[in-house]
Design an enzyme around this catalytic site. Structure first.
Site, PDB file in Angstrom:
ATOM      1  N   SER A   1       0.820  -1.204   0.000  1.00 14.69           N
ATOM      2  CA  SER A   1       0.000   0.000   0.000  1.00 14.69           C
ATOM      3  C   SER A   1       0.860   1.263   0.000  1.00 14.69           C
ATOM      4  O   SER A   1       1.931   1.294   0.617  1.00 14.69           O
ATOM      5  CB  SER A   1      -0.910   0.018   1.238  1.00 14.69           C
ATOM      6  OG  SER A   1      -1.580   1.258   1.375  1.00 14.69           O
TER       7      SER A   1
ATOM      8  N   TYR B   1      -2.070   5.553  -4.510  1.00 12.21           N
ATOM      9  CA  TYR B   1      -3.116   6.559  -4.383  1.00 12.21           C
ATOM     10  C   TYR B   1      -2.653   7.814  -5.125  1.00 12.21           C
ATOM     11  O   TYR B   1      -1.457   8.139  -5.119  1.00 12.21           O
ATOM     12  CB  TYR B   1      -3.374   6.907  -2.915  1.00 12.21           C
ATOM     13  CG  TYR B   1      -4.234   5.920  -2.169  1.00 12.21           C
ATOM     14  CD1 TYR B   1      -5.538   5.655  -2.578  1.00 12.21           C
ATOM     15  CD2 TYR B   1      -3.754   5.261  -1.034  1.00 12.21           C
ATOM     16  CE1 TYR B   1      -6.339   4.754  -1.888  1.00 12.21           C
ATOM     17  CE2 TYR B   1      -4.548   4.365  -0.339  1.00 12.21           C
ATOM     18  CZ  TYR B   1      -5.840   4.114  -0.769  1.00 12.21           C
ATOM     19  OH  TYR B   1      -6.627   3.226  -0.085  1.00 12.21           O
TER      20      TYR B   1
ATOM     21  N   THR C   1      -5.447   2.848  -7.408  1.00  9.75           N
ATOM     22  CA  THR C   1      -6.772   2.900  -6.782  1.00  9.75           C
ATOM     23  C   THR C   1      -7.491   4.163  -7.248  1.00  9.75           C
ATOM     24  O   THR C   1      -6.979   5.269  -7.085  1.00  9.75           O
ATOM     25  CB  THR C   1      -6.644   2.892  -5.254  1.00  9.75           C
ATOM     26  OG1 THR C   1      -6.066   1.643  -4.844  1.00  9.75           O
ATOM     27  CG2 THR C   1      -8.007   3.040  -4.585  1.00  9.75           C
TER      28      THR C   1
ATOM     29  N   LYS D   1      -7.861  -0.257 -10.075  1.00 14.33           N
ATOM     30  CA  LYS D   1      -8.635  -0.880  -8.997  1.00 14.33           C
ATOM     31  C   LYS D   1      -9.713   0.079  -8.488  1.00 14.33           C
ATOM     32  O   LYS D   1      -9.428   1.235  -8.184  1.00 14.33           O
ATOM     33  CB  LYS D   1      -7.708  -1.253  -7.838  1.00 14.33           C
ATOM     34  CG  LYS D   1      -8.400  -1.878  -6.632  1.00 14.33           C
ATOM     35  CD  LYS D   1      -7.384  -2.197  -5.550  1.00 14.33           C
ATOM     36  CE  LYS D   1      -8.003  -2.868  -4.345  1.00 14.33           C
ATOM     37  NZ  LYS D   1      -8.906  -1.960  -3.607  1.00 14.33           N
TER      38      LYS D   1
END
Length: 366
Positions: A101, A123, A149, A226
């Site tokens: 992440s 992100y 994402t 995603k």
């Protein structure tokens, strides 16, 4: 799997359990994700030689012992002191990719040193220079895919976190980001979430398809988009060069009332496969809780699944060994389900027919 959930609940504080398990708003999508997978019924075949069932495959070009990758989850040291390192080692031992992440609590370089096959989840930050720096670091550590994402222009209203006034402990930080940018995530907010406040300041709500084009021109890593539910969005991502899309509603943590992933999946598969064949894989997450769910997802057309909360249950319950046992159980359950469905390999699973079990909940999905 459910046993590990109960074990995790006993060792985590109420605040941390709610941060992990909670969803947005009234949690309709959180509940709907599970209900939708529970209603997926496969039509098994018989009289096939299932003396040896092979679940191995390739996911976004990465070899995988199961059609499973560990989903990106932030701040894993909240659940165990070793955090991401423990989960990455368990994933490596299980032969499945591990997704790092952006908000991991261990630097991506240390995670890569475990030897796990890593994907990096990105992100979109307000600072494009920081975005590019993260991408270049992901390339440098040998990440095999970039998972972008796209469903967090703003953070969902996660009422459990707001009621707790959730904030990160001083010892936990987003290790891949500049420390100064993270200071707000540690400061409690009355009737609010400090993590949500940090997200609002760091993430770019102006993120659009043009940014994906900009990113595609600056990295050679396979791109996984995603957070899609609509077939048209999946087609647009594939047209822009995505190697895979992930049908996901962020585990019910973003738009409350969003379509469950098992319901959205067939439409996305039909659109992407119809236009791009196997050149763009379709993955799915949000609600996977066992081997029968993996079987159902693949029978609905997915190439693989991302496993989120159950991996954290294992981490909280027993560190690396606990997470490894969760992944081992998932593999055992999936191979058993393959055999009982008459499927010696994943091609046979993809040919299974599905139907929908009736709902006996009296119309109340809560």
């Amino acid at each position: 799997m459910a046993d590990f959930a109960e074990l995790a609940r006993t060792v985590l504080s109420v605040e941390l359990w709610d941060w992990l398990e909670g969803g947005a708003g009234r949690e309709r999508t959180l509940v709907g994700n599970r209900g939708a997978f529970d209603r997926v019924a496969v039509v098994p075949r018989v009289l096939a030689d299932v003396s040896s069932c092979d679940p191995a495959c390739s996911l976004v070009g990465s070899p995988a012992a199961l059609p499973v990758a560990v989903a990106p989850i932030a701040y894993q040291r909240l659940f165990h002191p070793e955090g991401e390192l423990a989960v990455a080692r368990a994933a490596a031992d299980s032969g499945v990719p591990y997704t790092v992440s952006t908000l991991s609590s261990v630097p991506m370089e240390e995670i890569a040193a475990t030897g796990a096959t890593t994907w990096f989840q990105l992100y979109w930050l307000r600072d494009k220079g920081a975005v590019l720096d993260l991408v270049q670091r992901a390339e440098a550590i040998g990440s095999e895919a970039l998972v972008l994402t796209v469903d967090v222009p703003v953070m969902g209203r996660r009422l459990r976190d707001m009621r707790h006034g959730f904030a990160l402990p001083p010892t936990i930080r987003a290790a891949n980001l500049d420390g100064g940018a993270m200071s707000s995530a540690h400061e409690r907010v009355e009737r609010g979430s400090a993590v949500a406040a940090h997200t609002a300041s760091a993430f770019a709500p102006s993120f659009t398809w043009y940014d994906i084009e900009w990113l595609r021109e600056r990295t050679g890593l396979p791109l996984v988009v995603k957070g899609l539910s609509h077939p048209a969005d999946a087609l647009r991502a594939a047209e822009l060069g995505a190697a895979a899309v992930v049908v996901s509603n962020h585990g019910g943590r973003q738009l409350d009332g969003a379509v469950p992933t098992a319901v959205a999946l067939p439409g996305v598969v039909e659109a992407v496969r119809g236009a791009f064949g196997e050149s763009c894989q379709v993955l799915v997450d949000s609600g996977i809780r066992g081997g029968s769910d993996v079987l159902g997802a693949l029978a609905l057309g997915a190439s693989g699944v991302l496993l989120g909360r159950p991996a954290m249950w294992g981490l909280a319950a027993g560190g690396e060994a606990g997470c490894a046992r969760v992944l081992s159980l998932l593999g055992e359950e999936f191979r058993h389900a393959m055999a009982l469905a008459g499927c010696p390999d994943l091609a046979a699973v993809a040919r299974l027919r599905t139907t929908t079990m009736p709902c006996h909940c009296g119309g109340d999905h809560q």
